[in-house]
Design an enzyme around this catalytic site. Structure first.
Site, PDB file in Angstrom:
ATOM      1  N   GLU A 153      20.217  43.957 -23.851  1.00 33.67           N
ATOM      2  CA  GLU A 153      18.882  43.550 -23.418  1.00 33.67           C
ATOM      3  C   GLU A 153      18.637  43.637 -21.919  1.00 33.67           C
ATOM      4  O   GLU A 153      17.811  42.908 -21.376  1.00 33.67           O
ATOM      5  CB  GLU A 153      18.631  42.113 -23.866  1.00 33.67           C
ATOM      6  CG  GLU A 153      19.505  41.050 -23.194  1.00 33.67           C
ATOM      7  CD  GLU A 153      20.752  40.661 -23.959  1.00 33.67           C
ATOM      8  OE1 GLU A 153      21.305  39.581 -23.701  1.00 33.67           O
ATOM      9  OE2 GLU A 153      21.172  41.443 -24.829  1.00 33.67           O
TER      10      GLU A 153
ATOM     11  N   GLU B 153      15.929  42.597 -28.983  1.00 36.01           N
ATOM     12  CA  GLU B 153      16.215  42.846 -27.562  1.00 36.01           C
ATOM     13  C   GLU B 153      15.028  42.472 -26.681  1.00 36.01           C
ATOM     14  O   GLU B 153      15.209  41.966 -25.566  1.00 36.01           O
ATOM     15  CB  GLU B 153      16.610  44.313 -27.339  1.00 36.01           C
ATOM     16  CG  GLU B 153      17.814  44.778 -28.139  1.00 36.01           C
ATOM     17  CD  GLU B 153      19.034  43.879 -27.992  1.00 36.01           C
ATOM     18  OE1 GLU B 153      19.248  43.323 -26.906  1.00 36.01           O
ATOM     19  OE2 GLU B 153      19.775  43.726 -28.981  1.00 36.01           O
TER      20      GLU B 153
ATOM     21  N   GLU C   4      21.502  34.358 -28.205  1.00 37.72           N
ATOM     22  CA  GLU C   4      21.591  35.204 -29.396  1.00 37.72           C
ATOM     23  C   GLU C   4      20.986  34.586 -30.651  1.00 37.72           C
ATOM     24  O   GLU C   4      20.335  35.269 -31.436  1.00 37.72           O
ATOM     25  CB  GLU C   4      23.051  35.598 -29.639  1.00 37.72           C
ATOM     26  CG  GLU C   4      23.674  36.391 -28.503  1.00 37.72           C
ATOM     27  CD  GLU C   4      22.929  37.672 -28.162  1.00 37.72           C
ATOM     28  OE1 GLU C   4      22.046  38.098 -28.944  1.00 37.72           O
ATOM     29  OE2 GLU C   4      23.204  38.248 -27.094  1.00 37.72           O
TER      30      GLU C   4
END
Length: 880
Positions: free
Chosen positions: A292, A326, A348
Site C-alpha cells: 500500500e 490497498e 490489516e
C-alpha cells in the site's frame, strides 16, 4: 519521555524530519549496484558523537553533519561499524553534533537485488517489443521497484526504519532517457543526466509518513488513466495503472474500481484522499499480494491485471478486492499508522473488512459478505483453533520477527472481529467513529486503544471493555447449546481443533453477541453472553439459530437432532447461516465434539441449493474430510461416491454454456459444480471436458470458454497422462494473460502420476517460474489425494533447491511450507517433518512449522477416532 522497554528500537537521540534521497550510477547487470546520497533533516535531542541508523546490505562510503541550512559542515565521518544481526550501522563523527537542528548527509552504495525486498529487480518476458533501453539478459527483461514493509527500506537507503519515526521524503533518480520513473508523489521535474542518454527525474515532497511506505519504480512502463468523479481541493485526482509495455489494457478493470473506491472511502470516512495522485503498478515478481505505498501501490500481476477476453471471471473479484484493500490503507495505515508492529492488525484487519465493504458497495450482486463468511471467517477460525495460534495483537520486541504475523490472524481474524463489532454498533456509528479516529491522529501514529476510544465516543458504549479479550487473548469460544422447552442454556468454552482443551487454556470469558434468530417469521433478538453460562428464554422450539448471519466469531455446538432440524429449515436461513452451520459441523467433527456422520447428513440436505457461496462451503467441508481419509481406500471410495451423488444433479442442471449477461455468481457456480463433479468421477462431465480439451489442443482456441479453462485443464490432466500434462506446460510457457499461468500450475498438480507430480515441483522451483508462483505447485500436489506424499518427499530430498530458489524471500518459503504441510494426516509424517527441520535455521517460518504440526496432529486424531463410525454410516446409506 523514556523509550518503551517492550521493543528493541534505535536510540532516540535523533529524530528524522525529512529525507532528501538521490540515486545515481545505476548499473544494469553485473553487480546491479547503484550509488546513493541521503540528506536527513533531523532534530538532535542531545549532543552526540555518533549516529545509529538502520542499514542492510548497504556500504556507507562517507558521511557528514551539516548545519540547519544544509550548508556548513559541523562534523565528518571518522568511522563506521555494522551490526548485521540487528541491521544497524553506527557512524562515528570527528566532532560533536550539537543538540538542535542538523542535516545528516550519508553517501553509500546499494544493490538492486532479486529477493523481492528493498530496491529490487524483477525479470519478465515482454508481451511486446520493449524500448531499446530496457535492461535485458537475452530472453528476460527487467523492471525495478521497491518493497519496504516491514523492515526493508533499510536495504535501499540508510534510514530510521521504524513506523513511528515519520518524516517527509524528497526523491530523485538518474535513469536511461527511454525508461519511466514513478514514486509516491507526482513528478516535479526532469533534467539532463550526468552523461548522454541519462535523465534525472525528481518528485514532489511527500507528507510525513513511515519509511516502509516510501516507494519508487523504474522500467519500460506505460499506463491507462482516469480520474476521480469528485473534486479534491477543486481538482479531480488522476488515477493510473502502470504496467510494462504491452499489458496496460489489462489494467482497465482495476482502474475503473480504483477511482470509484477512492471517492467511496473519502465519503464514508469523512476524510478526503490526501495526495494529488494515485498510481497502481503491476510488478512481475512480488512476494505478497500487494503493498500500500502511499500514492504508488504495487501489486502482484494477478491482483491488478485482468484481460476481458482471456481471463477467468473469478479474477474480477480478486482484483476488485485487492485494489480496495490497498486503497483503504491510504487512510488506515498511511494517514494514520500503527505505533509499533504489535498493532499490525490495526492496518490489516481494518483494511480487509473495509476492502470488502467497498466491493459490496460497487458489486452488491456478488454477495461478498457471504463470501467473507465462507472464506475469511472460516479460514481464521481454522487457524485460531490451533494451540500454535497467537492473539490478534501479538507482542513484537524485535521488528525483524514481524513477517510471520502477516497471517490469517492479523488479516482475517482481525477483519472478522471488526465485522462483529460493526454489526453490533451499527455500520453508520462504526464508520463515524473510524472517521473521528482518522481526523484525530492524521499524519501521526495510533494504538488500538485510540481506535476503541473514538468508537466508544461515537457509540456511547465501552468498546474497549468487550473487545479487549478478542484482541489480546489467543483463540475463540465454542458456544454449546442445551435445550429445554421454550428456552436454551448456552455455555462458552475455548475451542481447539485437537479437542483437548486444558483448564488453564480455558480461562478467558469472551463477550459474545448471541444474535438469536427464532420464530415464524424468523426475527433476530440481540443479546450478549458475558459470562461462562447463561439461559436464553422465549425460544421457539420449532426453529431457532444463534449467531444470526454468522456475525460473531465463534463456533456453535447444537444437539445432534437440532442440527438435523436446521438442515430442514433452509428457507429460514441466510446464506451466511448455512455457510456457518457447515463450517461449524466440520470443525466440530474434526475436534471430536460431533461426528462426520452428522456433517454428511447435514450436507445431504443441501442437494437442491442454488447459492454458489453455499456450494463453495459444501465443497470445502467435503474436501477436508476426503483429504483426511484419503489413505483409507474403503472410506475414500465411499466419500467419492457421496460427493458424486451430492453434486451431480446441480452440475448436470447448470450445464456447460455461458449465456450472455449471466450473473457473475451463476458463472462461478457452473465452474465449481462441474469441477467438483468431475473430481468425484462424473463420467459424462469428464467425457465432455476431454472432448473440449482435445479440440482446444488441435488449435480451436474457442473450444474452451475462458471461465472453464480451470475445469477442463484440471479434468484433462487428472484423467490423462504425459500428453495432457505436456500440453498444459506448453500453455504456461506461452501465455500473456497473467491469471492463466496460475490456472496452468494448479491443473498440472491434478495429475495422479507421482513422476509428473515430481516434475511439476522441479518445474516450479526452476528459474522459469517466478518465486511467488511456486507455492501454487506444492499446494496443488499436496491437495491431490493421489500424490500428496510426493510433496513432502520432494521438499526433503530437494531442500537445497527449494531453499535457494524460494528462500530468497522469507515470505515465499514460509508460504510453501504453510500451505503444503498441513494437508497431511499422519503422525509419522508430522514426526518426519520435525526431525528434518531440527538442524535447520527455521527463524523465518518457525510459526508455520508449529501450525503444520498442530494441524497434522488434529487430522490424525480425527481419522483414528471417526473412521469406524464413518464407514458404518457410508455402508448404511449405500455409499460403501
Amino acid at each position: 519521555m523514556a523509550p518503551p522497554t517492550d521493543r528493541d528500537i534505535l536510540p532516540n537521540t535523533i529524530k528524522p524530519l525529512n529525507y532528501d534521497l538521490s540515486l545515481f550510477n545505476l548499473e544494469f547487470g553485473g553487480e546491479w549496484s547503484y550509488d546513493g546520497l541521503v540528506k536527513i533533516d533531523s532534530k538532535v535531542k542531545q549532543s552526540t558523537k555518533e549516529v545509529v541508523i538502520n542499514t542492510k546490505e548497504l556500504e556507507i562510503t562517507g558521511a557528514e553533519v551539516l548545519g540547519k541550512d544544509g550548508g556548513s559542515s559541523i562534523a565528518s565521518m571518522a568511522d563506521v561499524s555494522y551490526d548485521k544481526a540487528n541491521e544497524r550501522a553506527t557512524i562515528k563523527f570527528s566532532g560533536d553534533i550539537p543538540a538542535g537542528d542538523a542535516v545528516v548527509a550519508i553517501k553509500y552504495k546499494g544493490v538492486m537485488n532479486n529477493a523481492m525486498a528493498g530496491f529490487y529487480r524483477s525479470k519478465y518476458k515482454p508481451a511486446t517489443t520493449p524500448s531499446s533501453g530496457t535492461p535485458t539478459d537475452g530472453e528476460f527483461h527487467y523492471m525495478f521497484s521497491t518493497q519496504f514493509e516491514a523492515c526493508d527500506a533499510r536495504r535501499a537507503f540508510p534510514c530510521f526504519d521504524e513506523p513511528n519515526l515519520k518524516a517527509s521524503f524528497e526523491f530523485e533518480i538518474e535513469i536511461p532517457e527511454d525508461l519511466v520513473a514513478i514514486s509516491n508523489m507526482p513528478e516535479k521535474g526532469v533534467t539532463k543526466g550526468s552523461k548522454d542518454g541519462l535523465k534525472k527525474v525528481a518528485f514532489e515532497k511527500t507528507p510525513a509518513m513511515s519509511t516502509y511506505l516510501a516507494a519508487w519504480a523504474i522500467g519500460d512502463f506505460e499506463y491507462v488513466e482516469d480520474s476521480t468523479a469528485r473534486k479534491y481541493n477543486g481538482k479531480n485526482i488522476p488515477v493510473r495503472v502502470y504496467t510494462t509495455r504491452g499489458l496496460k489494457e489489462q489494467g482497465r478493470f482495476a482502474l475503473e474500481h480504483a477511482h470509484k473506491t477512492l471517492d467511496y472511502f473519502s465519503d464514508v470516512f469523512g476524510v478526503e484522499y490526501p495526495l494529488p495522485k494515485s498510481d497502481l503498478l503491476a510488478v512481475h515478481e512480488f512476494a505478497m499480494g500487494a503493498m500500500e505505498n502511499w500514492g504508488l501501490v504495487t501489486y502482484r500481476t494477478t491482483a491488478v491485471l485482468f484481460d476481458e477476453e482471456k481471463s477467468d471471471a473469478r479474477f474480477k473479484n480478486r482484483v476488485a478486492y485487492v485494489v480496495a484493500h490497498e486503497l483503504a490503507h491510504q487512510w488506515f495505515g498511511n494517514l494514520v499508522t500503527m505505533d509499533w508492529w504489535n498493532e499490525l492488525w490495526l492496518n490489516e484487519g481494518f483494511a480487509t473488512w473495509v476492502g470488502w465493504l467497498a466491493v459490496d458497495h460497487l458489486h452488491p450482486e456478488w454477495k461478498v459478505w457471504s463470501q467473507f463468511v465462507a472464506e475469511a471467517v472460516q479460514t481464521a477460525l481454522e487457524l485460531d483453533s490451533l494451540r500454535a495460534s497467537h492473539p490478534i495483537e501479538v507482542p513484537v520486541r524485535n521488528a525483524l520477527e514481524v513477517d510471520q504475523i502477516f497471517d490469517h490472524i492479523s488479516y482475517l481474524k482481525g477483519s472478522s472481529v471488526i465485522r462483529m463489532l460493526s454489526n453490533h454498533l451499527g455500520q453508520e456509528v462504526f464508520l463515524k467513529g473510524v472517521g473521528d479516529y482518522l481526523k484525530i491522529h492524521a499524519y501521526g501514529n495510533a494504538r488500538t486503544n485510540d481506535l476503541w476510544a473514538a468508537l466508544s465516543a461515537a457509540s456511547g458504549q465501552d468498546v474497549q471493555a468487550f473487545m479487549d479479550p478478542w484482541i489480546r487473548k489467543i483463540g475463540f469460544p465454542v458456544v454449546t447449546v442445551a435445550e429445554e422447552p421454550g428456552q436454551i442454556g448456552i455455555r462458552q468454552s475455548r475451542f481447539l481443533t485437537t479437542g483437548d482443551v486444558k483448564s488453564e487454556e480455558d480461562e478467558t470469558t469472551w463477550w459474545i453477541p448471541v444474535g438469536l434468530k427464532t420464530g415464524t417469521p424468523a426475527k433476530v433478538v440481540h443479546s450478549a453472553l458475558t459470562q461462562k453460562e447463561d439461559t436464553v428464554r422465549d425460544v421457539d422450539d420449532d426453529f431457532y439459530k444463534i449467531n444470526a448471519d454468522q456475525s460473531g466469531f465463534y463456533r456453535t455446538n447444537y444437539p445432534p437432532q437440532r442440527l438435523v432440524k436446521l438442515g430442514e429449515a433452509q428457507d429460514r436461513l441466510s446464506e451466511e447461516d448455512k455457510i456457518g452451520l457447515m463450517g461449524d459441523a466440520t470443525a466440530l467433527a474434526i475436534a471430536g465434539n460431533a461426528t462426520t456422520a452428522a456433517l454428511l447428513s447435514l450436507l445431504e440436505g443441501f442437494q437442491k441449493e442454488k447459492s454458489y457461496l453455499v456450494w463453495s462451503q459444501i465443497a470445502s467441508s467435503l474436501s477436508k474430510v476426503r483429504a483426511v481419509f484419503a489413505t483409507n481406500k474403503e472410506i475414500s471410495a465411499g466419500l467419492k461416491k457421496f460427493a458424486l451423488k451430492l453434486f451431480s444433479p446441480a452440475a448436470e442442471a447448470i450445464g456447460w454454456e455461458f449465456p450472455e449477461d449471466e450473473e457473475w455468481l451463476t458463472g462461478q457456480s457452473r465452474k465449481l459444480l462441474l469441477g467438483y463433479a468431475a473430481g468425484a468421477g462424473h463420467d459424462g462431465i469428464i467425457a465432455e471436458g476431454r472432448k473440449k480439451f482435445s479440440a482446444w489442443k488441435s488449435g480451436d482456441e474457442k473450444a474452451i470458454h475462458q471461465n472453464l479453462r480451470s475445469v477442463v485443464f484440471n479434468l484433462a490432466v487428472a484423467n490423462g497422462g504425459q500428453e495432457e500434462y505436456d500440453s498444459i506446460k506448453r500453455e504456461f510457457r506461452k501465455l500473456t494473460a497473467v491469471d492463466g499461468k496460475e490456472i496452468c500450475i494448479q491443473a498440472l498438480g491434478r495429475s495422479k502420476n507421482p513422476d509428473l507430480a515430481w516434475d511439476l515441483l522441479e518445474f516450479v522451483t526452476s528459474e522459469e517460474v517466478p518465486p511467488q508462483d511456486a507455492h501454487g505447485g506444492i499446494v496443488a500436489v499436496s491437495s491431490n489425494n493421489e500424490t500428496r506424499p510426493v510433496a513432502w518427499e520432494f521438499t526433503k530430498k530437494s531442500w537445497d533447491r527449494v531453499d535457494k530458489r524460494l528462500g530468497i524471500s522469507g515470505i515465499v518459503i514460509d508460504r510453501w511450507l504453510k500451505m503444503g504441510l498441513p494437508k497431511y494426516s499422519d503422525t509419522a509424517v508430522r514426526d518426519d517433518i520435525a526431525n528434518f527441520f531440527k538442524d535447520k535455521d527455521t527463524g523465518r517460518y518457525s510459526r508455520s512449522l508449529v501450525i503444520a504440526s498442530d494441524t497434522i496432529t488434529a487430522n490424525a486424531a480425527y481419522k483414528e477416532r471417526d473412521a469406524a463410525r464413518l464407514l458404518e454410516w457410508l455402508k448404511a446409506h449405500g455409499y460403501a
